[in-house]
Design a protein around this motif. Sequence first.
Motif, PDB file in Angstrom:
ATOM      1  N   GLY A  33       5.964   8.782  -8.267  1.00 28.25           N
ATOM      2  CA  GLY A  33       7.276   8.728  -8.136  1.00 28.25           C
ATOM      3  C   GLY A  33       7.691   8.178  -9.779  1.00 28.25           C
ATOM      4  N   HIS A  34       8.827   7.724  -9.805  1.00 25.14           N
ATOM      5  CA  HIS A  34       9.317   7.056 -11.007  1.00 25.14           C
ATOM      6  C   HIS A  34       8.774   5.724 -11.549  1.00 25.14           C
ATOM      7  N   TRP A  35       8.866   5.682 -12.701  1.00 22.07           N
ATOM      8  CA  TRP A  35       8.007   4.485 -13.175  1.00 22.07           C
ATOM      9  C   TRP A  35       8.817   3.161 -12.776  1.00 22.07           C
ATOM     10  N   LEU A  36      10.258   3.469 -12.651  1.00 21.46           N
ATOM     11  CA  LEU A  36      11.153   2.239 -12.215  1.00 21.46           C
ATOM     12  C   LEU A  36      10.797   1.642 -10.769  1.00 21.46           C
ATOM     13  N   LEU A  37      10.117   2.359  -9.971  1.00 18.88           N
ATOM     14  CA  LEU A  37       9.534   1.884  -8.890  1.00 18.88           C
ATOM     15  C   LEU A  37       8.641   0.582  -8.726  1.00 18.88           C
ATOM     16  N   TRP A  38       8.140   0.491 -10.022  1.00 20.07           N
ATOM     17  CA  TRP A  38       7.091  -0.504 -10.376  1.00 20.07           C
ATOM     18  C   TRP A  38       8.016  -1.657 -10.326  1.00 20.07           C
ATOM     19  N   ILE A  39       9.229  -1.839 -11.007  1.00 21.73           N
ATOM     20  CA  ILE A  39      10.090  -2.842 -11.128  1.00 21.73           C
ATOM     21  C   ILE A  39      10.842  -3.197  -9.603  1.00 21.73           C
ATOM     22  N   LEU A  40      11.235  -2.210  -8.925  1.00 20.99           N
ATOM     23  CA  LEU A  40      11.924  -2.391  -7.725  1.00 20.99           C
ATOM     24  C   LEU A  40      11.014  -3.035  -6.849  1.00 20.99           C
ATOM     25  N   GLY A  41       9.630  -2.515  -6.851  1.00 17.68           N
ATOM     26  CA  GLY A  41       8.691  -2.692  -5.525  1.00 17.68           C
ATOM     27  C   GLY A  41       8.294  -4.371  -5.998  1.00 17.68           C
ATOM     28  N   ALA A  90      11.294   7.814  -5.735  1.00 16.26           N
ATOM     29  CA  ALA A  90      10.400   8.144  -5.086  1.00 16.26           C
ATOM     30  C   ALA A  90      10.163   9.781  -4.986  1.00 16.26           C
ATOM     31  N   HIS A  91      11.133  10.356  -4.622  1.00 16.28           N
ATOM     32  CA  HIS A  91      10.890  12.113  -4.826  1.00 16.28           C
ATOM     33  C   HIS A  91      10.960  12.480  -6.112  1.00 16.28           C
ATOM     34  N   ARG A  92      11.459  11.558  -7.174  1.00 15.33           N
ATOM     35  CA  ARG A  92      11.835  12.215  -8.477  1.00 15.33           C
ATOM     36  C   ARG A  92      13.175  13.010  -8.131  1.00 15.33           C
ATOM     37  N   SER A  93      13.991  12.651  -7.517  1.00 16.82           N
ATOM     38  CA  SER A  93      15.339  13.520  -7.394  1.00 16.82           C
ATOM     39  C   SER A  93      16.363  12.692  -8.145  1.00 16.82           C
ATOM     40  N   PRO A  94      17.235  13.620  -8.907  1.00 19.90           N
ATOM     41  CA  PRO A  94      18.151  12.961  -9.735  1.00 19.90           C
ATOM     42  C   PRO A  94      19.104  12.063  -8.864  1.00 19.90           C
ATOM     43  N   ILE A  95      19.810  11.349  -9.633  1.00 17.63           N
ATOM     44  CA  ILE A  95      20.683  10.287  -9.022  1.00 17.63           C
ATOM     45  C   ILE A  95      22.110  10.816  -9.574  1.00 17.63           C
ATOM     46  N   ALA A 150       0.598  -1.152   0.056  1.00 17.82           N
ATOM     47  CA  ALA A 150      -0.122   0.077  -0.094  1.00 17.82           C
ATOM     48  C   ALA A 150       0.884   1.172   0.172  1.00 17.82           C
ATOM     49  N   ALA A 151       2.092   1.215   0.687  1.00 23.12           N
ATOM     50  CA  ALA A 151       2.840   2.294   0.981  1.00 23.12           C
ATOM     51  C   ALA A 151       3.603   2.405  -0.474  1.00 23.12           C
ATOM     52  N   GLY A 152       3.793   1.511  -1.096  1.00 23.39           N
ATOM     53  CA  GLY A 152       4.619   1.410  -2.095  1.00 23.39           C
ATOM     54  C   GLY A 152       3.875   1.831  -3.372  1.00 23.39           C
ATOM     55  N   LEU A 153       2.573   1.456  -3.354  1.00 22.42           N
ATOM     56  CA  LEU A 153       1.891   1.929  -4.530  1.00 22.42           C
ATOM     57  C   LEU A 153       1.760   3.442  -4.654  1.00 22.42           C
ATOM     58  N   TRP A 154       1.448   4.259  -3.227  1.00 23.36           N
ATOM     59  CA  TRP A 154       1.476   5.582  -3.249  1.00 23.36           C
ATOM     60  C   TRP A 154       2.682   6.181  -3.725  1.00 23.36           C
ATOM     61  N   LEU A 155       3.789   5.450  -3.249  1.00 23.61           N
ATOM     62  CA  LEU A 155       4.997   6.193  -3.694  1.00 23.61           C
ATOM     63  C   LEU A 155       5.440   5.987  -5.366  1.00 23.61           C
ATOM     64  N   ILE A 156       4.734   4.942  -6.005  1.00 21.09           N
ATOM     65  CA  ILE A 156       5.056   4.521  -7.286  1.00 21.09           C
ATOM     66  C   ILE A 156       4.107   5.507  -8.077  1.00 21.09           C
ATOM     67  N   ALA A 157       2.968   5.905  -7.451  1.00 19.51           N
ATOM     68  CA  ALA A 157       2.024   6.843  -8.157  1.00 19.51           C
ATOM     69  C   ALA A 157       2.554   8.240  -8.425  1.00 19.51           C
TER      70      ALA A 157
END
Length: 290
Positions: free
Chosen positions: A111-119, A161-166, A102-109
């Motif tokens: 954040g960056h689309w790569l979070l789908w894969i990491l989650g 999740a913050h859409r911050s540059p890496i 549930a927390a991850g889905l909020w972050l994905i919504a």
Amino acid sequence: MSRIRVWWQTLRPRTLPAAVGPVLLGQVMVVPGAFSWLTAVLCIVCALALQLAVNLANDLFDGLSGVDQADRLGPTRALQAGLLSASELRAGLILTLGTAVAAGLWLIAFGHWLLWILGALAVLAVLGYSGGRRPYANLALGEVAVWFFFGPVAVLGSLLAHRSPIGYEAVLASALVGLPVAAILVVNNLRDRHTDRRAGKLTLAVRLGDRRTRILFAALILGPLLPSLPVGLPAWTWMAWTALTLAALVLILQLRFRDGTALNPLLGRTALFSLLFALWLALRFLPATG
């Protein structure tokens, strides 16, 4: 034993610092203007829920597979000891994993689309260490998985999740911070190497043997300290780095002369060291990212 105490013991709260440290590191590396308190809190909630879920999953799957027996040297496992039923552990696993999702889905919504894969990988990792037909613990991949999820995934995932540059500093910090966390599993598997071998659970400690496993622990604890030397920082930071190095040496010496149940206290101490190291990296790399 009261039900609350049983559940508290089963959740293994001493391991939680290992989940918090890397995520905190990721939060402080977010560039100014991209940081969100809600996102930061949800990142920590997700990490804690995943850690609790993996603790419950290991209790459940090792109990069902027969890996946990009466001669177990580690902390009491609820299913093997008859303190909780398999259905109760499944319910706890669903609750903790559901909280993480549930927390991850909020972050994905947001954040960056790569979070789908990491989650998705994180959920599979929780269930796959001890569960399924071919648990990856049997492939001696447990320590690698811990490093990956408590290092790059935790830190870089927080930035995504913050859409911050890496940047380079974030990649380096993410690679370093997961190493002491992997050392926790090294202690656990070193303690259980004899019973795991008998049960056919071929962890890295079973494959490496006693001496090389202890060397691996030392490398995971001391190795990340060298690239994090406080070069260019105020003089007082050398005191902090020296104190952390001395703490690492104490852990290595304790592991050197202990075995069996005497290794149990080192699990919590190594988890605490991993948190302190994550905080050190936050201090070390924050100026470079700010």
